[in-house]
Design a protein around this motif. Structure first.
Motif, mmCIF file in Angstrom:
data_model
loop_
_atom_site.group_PDB
_atom_site.id
_atom_site.type_symbol
_atom_site.label_atom_id
_atom_site.label_comp_id
_atom_site.label_asym_id
_atom_site.label_seq_id
_atom_site.Cartn_x
_atom_site.Cartn_y
_atom_site.Cartn_z
ATOM 1 N N UNK A 147 -0.660 9.232 14.472
ATOM 2 C CA UNK A 147 -0.575 10.130 15.817
ATOM 3 C C UNK A 147 -0.903 11.516 15.464
ATOM 4 N N UNK A 148 -1.727 11.947 16.317
ATOM 5 C CA UNK A 148 -1.933 13.494 16.206
ATOM 6 C C UNK A 148 -1.580 14.154 17.403
ATOM 7 N N UNK A 149 -0.515 15.012 17.348
ATOM 8 C CA UNK A 149 0.089 15.462 18.734
ATOM 9 C C UNK A 149 -0.055 17.069 18.611
ATOM 10 N N UNK A 150 -0.221 17.435 20.094
ATOM 11 C CA UNK A 150 -0.339 18.917 20.062
ATOM 12 C C UNK A 150 0.782 19.316 21.247
ATOM 13 N N UNK A 151 1.604 20.124 20.904
ATOM 14 C CA UNK A 151 2.624 20.247 22.049
ATOM 15 C C UNK A 151 2.398 22.091 22.451
ATOM 16 N N UNK A 152 2.644 22.166 23.608
ATOM 17 C CA UNK A 152 2.642 23.647 24.197
ATOM 18 C C UNK A 152 4.176 23.776 24.725
ATOM 19 N N UNK A 171 1.486 12.725 12.362
ATOM 20 C CA UNK A 171 2.460 11.724 11.750
ATOM 21 C C UNK A 171 2.070 10.376 11.743
ATOM 22 N N UNK A 172 2.841 9.510 11.367
ATOM 23 C CA UNK A 172 2.820 8.011 11.293
ATOM 24 C C UNK A 172 3.255 7.364 10.537
ATOM 25 N N UNK A 173 2.491 5.986 10.204
ATOM 26 C CA UNK A 173 3.358 5.089 9.221
ATOM 27 C C UNK A 173 2.346 4.102 8.765
ATOM 28 N N UNK A 174 2.631 3.574 7.428
ATOM 29 C CA UNK A 174 1.733 2.649 7.011
ATOM 30 C C UNK A 174 2.314 1.602 6.287
ATOM 31 N N UNK A 175 1.591 0.253 6.265
ATOM 32 C CA UNK A 175 2.281 -0.591 5.395
ATOM 33 C C UNK A 175 1.337 -1.235 4.215
ATOM 34 N N UNK A 176 1.756 -0.876 3.053
ATOM 35 C CA UNK A 176 0.945 -1.530 1.915
ATOM 36 C C UNK A 176 1.040 -2.976 1.567
ATOM 37 N N UNK A 177 0.420 -3.785 1.522
ATOM 38 C CA UNK A 177 0.588 -5.043 0.845
ATOM 39 C C UNK A 177 0.008 -5.722 -0.392
ATOM 40 N N UNK A 188 5.651 2.893 4.586
ATOM 41 C CA UNK A 188 5.725 4.273 4.319
ATOM 42 C C UNK A 188 5.589 5.309 5.579
ATOM 43 N N UNK A 189 6.356 6.286 5.867
ATOM 44 C CA UNK A 189 6.052 7.080 7.044
ATOM 45 C C UNK A 189 5.280 8.197 6.439
ATOM 46 N N UNK A 190 4.692 9.258 7.264
ATOM 47 C CA UNK A 190 4.402 10.532 6.947
ATOM 48 C C UNK A 190 4.281 11.428 8.035
ATOM 49 N N UNK A 191 4.439 12.752 7.677
ATOM 50 C CA UNK A 191 4.510 13.757 8.725
ATOM 51 C C UNK A 191 4.059 15.019 8.372
ATOM 52 N N UNK A 404 7.451 17.286 -1.181
ATOM 53 C CA UNK A 404 7.298 18.317 0.035
ATOM 54 C C UNK A 404 6.779 17.219 1.305
ATOM 55 N N UNK A 405 7.382 17.515 2.281
ATOM 56 C CA UNK A 405 6.888 16.628 3.458
ATOM 57 C C UNK A 405 7.688 17.800 4.833
ATOM 58 N N UNK A 406 7.385 17.170 5.752
ATOM 59 C CA UNK A 406 7.673 18.234 7.162
ATOM 60 C C UNK A 406 9.102 18.505 7.230
ATOM 61 N N UNK A 407 10.043 17.681 6.554
ATOM 62 C CA UNK A 407 11.595 17.906 6.838
ATOM 63 C C UNK A 407 12.126 18.345 5.245
ATOM 64 N N UNK A 408 11.322 18.398 3.923
ATOM 65 C CA UNK A 408 12.077 18.798 2.898
ATOM 66 C C UNK A 408 10.951 19.185 1.832
#
Lengths: 424, 473
Positions: A147-152, A171-177, A188-191, A404-408
């Motif tokens: 997801x690529x988001x742009x907000x005003x 942001x987004x998420x993925x599954x490794x198998x 896993x999530x990413x942001x 490091x990520x978007x919240x920590x």
């Protein structure tokens, strides 16, 4: 916004806050390396907080209600919503409080490194990374959502605040198998606020490595009480306890008894003292309060009770806005030395949680690593950890390695002694 | 009384029709889903009173979906005027076409579009809007004060009430569907201090209906108070495998988290669900029958007439006397798997993607009485108050958490309480170990379900009391 302000005034509403958020997003969904579906969206919502002041028995009250408005509403519908909200606010008997001090700014541009790039192009670059990540028939990316988001965002209130800013988030998420020897997966999530493809690549590669380990896992860890290593987002989840307990919406109703100057990390029992910083992830809070980094804990002592204007007014403290990111300045032991202690290194859980009410933390283990007698790494899966931060917080040791990520941002790992393990 | 149609959607219909017509000129398949949602949340507690519309679950908006040459694309927005149509068409032809070229498409047959015409509404007793904000806040305040007065240990007894009225219109070449639904939920949350820790007790109720649910608030407060008292006296449990009686709420969590997510068939498409290889095989004790459906006889917050892809809702038997007989499926996944959709394609709101999602999911009743079940336990626990759960469709691992379990010795509750407790283990092991099922079913839909950590939709779950062996930590 101008039309809504006119209608508010027409309805006799003199105290209000409006937040206009226009979000565009490009979304890509993948099943293995094939595109499941592309989506694009454009959503504009105006949130209106409508306040009503009144007095009863000589005491002043300020009631409020929140409504949402889309572009498609007619003037008649908006007026009806405002009138209903203004009426409802008269039953919200909250003690009077002031709106935040006025703040004004021109549009603050996004700090993102892809702020000038079309969203679909940024999504395409992230997709290229997913499609090129090193994998094989045994271990691979099963599915992904990007997801690529742009907000005003513009925040305006009747007390004179008028601020606006742009914000970009990838942001987004993925599954490794991994198919063999056991067919297993890792979620896993990413942001990121930048198009941080380097960090994302590292996360993808780690997930592939971890899922291979999980596929070879030898069952659940032995039941009992022992030291545990938590890493990355699970360590961040643990710190939520301190974020939540120091928030004014927990302090004002008495759920939390913490106040500035309190030693909130408990007794020093040979662990590291916590130095936490509230980090601003956006230029203004939801009330338009300018956000800046603030010390939360210094050596385990609470420095800041944080939150919005209402509870700050009641508590007689400065309103800070609400924070979603935290920095931790700690780390005296290498991750390798932590492993050598014989601690169980938890890599992933199905859902690791910390209860902000009682400090209890727990999760079912998806992957944990145990150092064997001859130094080999033994992957394990199943069972659960179940501990109490109130009992352990004086003995936590943090890693020198960083995360490091978007919240920590802070140490990658924490070593916690005497955690109950349910296992084999 | 029946929920009335949305004047907004009635007004918008000609524009939706025109958008659909333009899309059908360019694409072999096109559909438009439009929504109008009214939500309101009320809460009363030590922090004060709150009355607000609910930000999630959507408001007004639409999603247009097209299919061409084996691939889908979607565009969503929350404003639609006739003059927007050209721009929407351009988004499909340029932005989304461009995005489609980033990788090979997942080849998918055109979705089913058999003719269907429907306009249906749910029933309610009291419209919350007619009851009014003042009376609702007053009911919540009285229940809160009565709860606080019941026991001096409480530092909090907060109450809440939510309602959601939603209207949906779905149009495709062969379908014209409209539904109007009202549901409500209410809850009481109690809090007491135990040293530095806070212990909570929570009870919630839900209803496919209106504000008549508020008649259940006092009973709800009583149950929340009992829960916080139990939590306060709880002590840590020695990890191990125990003989357990699960309350209907805990059964519901096991049904939903441990098994339900695993039969969502979009996970079959991705090879993420172990259940795909267990069709026709025994996965549970022969006492167990499990159902899901927006049109089951157990009406609750996830009862509706058609899903967000325009497929009519169904009542699906998932486990029949211990044998896994069916999954649940959205339309796109059904097309990919070559099966019929079960009406389980749901979006968090109109601007979110469709996934296969549960609706009202539950085990059906058995023949035992709860007291007989407790009497049959030599040394075990009665598990109550579920707090959270997480799915593991790939490996059928269980992670469910409950606030506490009450000790049972020689068929009697001893008064000792252990908690909090984590349930772990392998799902079929737990389900096959079920030896008794009670003769009544309870279900509740006060919360929301995520797909992983996002995409929240309203669901209900429940079942009878069950007796099983479970690994606890």
């Amino acid at each position: 916004m101008d039309r809504i302000i006119q209608l508010l005034q027409q309805c006799g509403v003199s105290v209000y806050r409006l937040t206009d958020t226009l979000t565009e997003a490009a979304e890509l969904y993948f099943i293995k390396k094939k595109l499941d579906i592309p989506r694009f969206k454009k959503i504009e919502i105006i949130q209106a907080e409508i306040f009503r002041d009144f007095e009863e028995d000589g005491k002043k009250y300020r009631g409020s209600t929140t409504i949402y408005m889309e572009q498609g509403l007619t003037d008649e519908e908006i007026v009806q919503k405002i009138k209903n909200a203004y009426f409802a606010a008269s039953f919200v008997k909250n003690p009077f409080y002031e709106l935040p001090a006025p703040s004004r700014s021109d549009l603050v541009p996004s700090s993102s490194d892809y702020k000038d790039m079309p969203l679909e192009e940024a999504a395409g670059k992230a997709a290229d990374l997913f499609l090129s990540v090193e994998s094989d028939a045994r271990a691979f990316i099963n599915s992904a959502e990007i997801f690529v988001r742009r907000s005003r965002v513009r925040i305006l209130d009747s007390a004179g605040t008028d601020v606006s800013y742009m914000r970009d988030v990838l942001r987004g998420e993925f599954v490794a198998q991994c198919k063999e020897p056991e067919d297993v997966e890792q979620y896993r999530q990413f942001s990121y606020t930048d198009l941080d493809l380097a960090s994302l690549k590292e996360k993808l590669e780690e997930a592939i490595r971890d899922v291979r380990l999980r596929a070879a896992a030898l069952g659940a860890p032995e039941a009992g009480t022992r030291s545990v290593i938590l890493t990355g987002e699970n360590l961040r989840e643990l710190l939520n306890f301190y974020m939540a307990r120091s928030a004014s919406d927990m302090v004002y109703p008495g759920y939390s008894t913490w106040k500035e100057g309190d030693v909130v990390q408990g007794e020093d029992q040979g662990g590291e003292r916590l130095n936490l910083t509230l980090a601003s992830a956006r230029p203004f809070s939801s009330e338009g309060i300018p956000m800046r980094n603030r010390p939360l804990l210094r050596d385990g002592v609470l420095c800041t009770v944080h939150g919005g204007s209402r509870f700050a007014h009641y508590l007689g403290i400065e309103p800070t806005g609400s924070y979603e990111k935290v920095l931790l300045d700690a780390g005296t032991m290498s991750l390798e030395d932590m492993r050598k202690t014989g601690a169980l290194e938890t890599v992933s859980f199905s859902d690791f949680q910390t209860d902000e009410m009682d400090g209890h933390f727990a999760g079912e283990i998806r992957l944990a690593l145990q150092r064997g007698e001859t130094g080999e790494t033994i992957p394990l899966t199943g069972g659960s950890v179940n501990g109490s931060l109130l009992e352990s917080q004086g003995r936590m040791i943090f890693s020198r390695e960083r995360y490091r990520d978007a919240s920590y941002e802070g140490p990658l790992a924490v070593l916690i002694p005497d955690v109950r393990i349910a296992g084999s | 009384m029946k929920v009335q149609s949305s004047p907004y959607l009635t007004r918008l219909r000609p524009v939706l029709g025109e958008l659909l017509e333009q899309l059908l000129k360019r694409y072999a398949y096109a559909s438009v889903l439009a929504t109008d949602v009214e939500t309101k949340s009320y809460s009363v507690g030590r922090s004060g009173t709150r009355v607000a519309e609910i930000g999630c679950f959507g408001r007004r908006g639409f999603t247009a979906r097209v299919w061409k040459d084996g691939g889908y694309a979607e565009y969503s927005a929350n404003s639609l005027k006739r003059e927007d149509i050209d721009q929407i068409l351009q988004h499909f032809e340029t932005t989304l076409e461009g995005m489609s070229r980033c990788a090979e498409r997942y080849e998918t047959p055109m979705p089913q579009d058999a003719p269907a015409f429907l306009a249906a509404s749910t029933d309610y007793g009291v419209d919350p809007r007619d009851l009014g904000d003042e009376k609702i806040v007053d009911r919540l305040t009285r229940a809160r004060l009565s709860g606080l007065a019941a026991d001096r240990i409480l530092i909090e007894c907060s109450t809440r009430f939510n309602y959601q009225i939603y209207h949906k219109v779905f149009l495709s070449r062969n379908r014209d569907l409209e539904q109007n639904v009202l549901f409500t939920d209410a809850a009481v949350f109690c809090l007491a201090r135990k040293g530095e820790a806070l212990k909570d007790g929570y009870h919630a109720i839900s209803l496919l209906g209106g504000a008549e649910i508020l008649d259940g608030l006092e009973d709800c407060a009583q149950k929340a108070l009992e829960a916080v008292r139990a939590s306060l006296s709880s002590i840590p449990l020695v990890p191990g495998e125990y003989e357990c009686i699960c309350s209907p709420e805990v059964t519901g969590m096991i049904v939903h988290e441990a098994f339900g997510h695993g039969v969502e068939m979009d996970m079959f498409v991705k090879d993420r669900a172990l259940a795909a290889s267990y069709m026709g095989r025994q996965v549970a004790s022969e006492l167990v029958t499990m159902k899901d459906g927006a049109s089951t006889s157990y009406e609750d917050v996830a009862t509706f007439f058609f899903d967000d892809e325009g497929n009519l809702s169904r009542d699906t038997v998932i486990i029949d006397k211990g044998i896994l007989v069916s999954g649940i499926c959205d339309g796109v996944s059904a097309a990919r798997l070559g099966v019929s959709p079960t009406g389980n394609g749901r979006r968090e709101s109109v601007d979110h993607k469709v996934y296969t999602r549960m609706t009202n999911t539950f085990f059906t009743e058995g023949t035992s009485k709860p007291e007989e079940m407790i009497a049959s336990v030599k040394d075990g626990l009665l598990l109550e108050c579920p707090t959270s759960g997480m799915e593991d469709p790939k490996n059928w691992g269980i992670q469910c958490m409950v606030s506490f379990g009450r000790e049972i010795r020689d068929g009697k509750l001893t008064g000792r309480v252990f908690g909090p407790i984590v349930l772990t283990g392998y799902v079929p092991d737990l389900l096959k170990s079920i030896t008794m099922i009670s003769d009544t079913v309870e279900h509740c839909g006060a919360g929301a379900c995520g797909k992983g950590w996002k995409e929240w939709v309203k669901v209900s779950d429940g079942g009878p009391y069950i007796k099983a062996r479970i690994r606890l930590g």
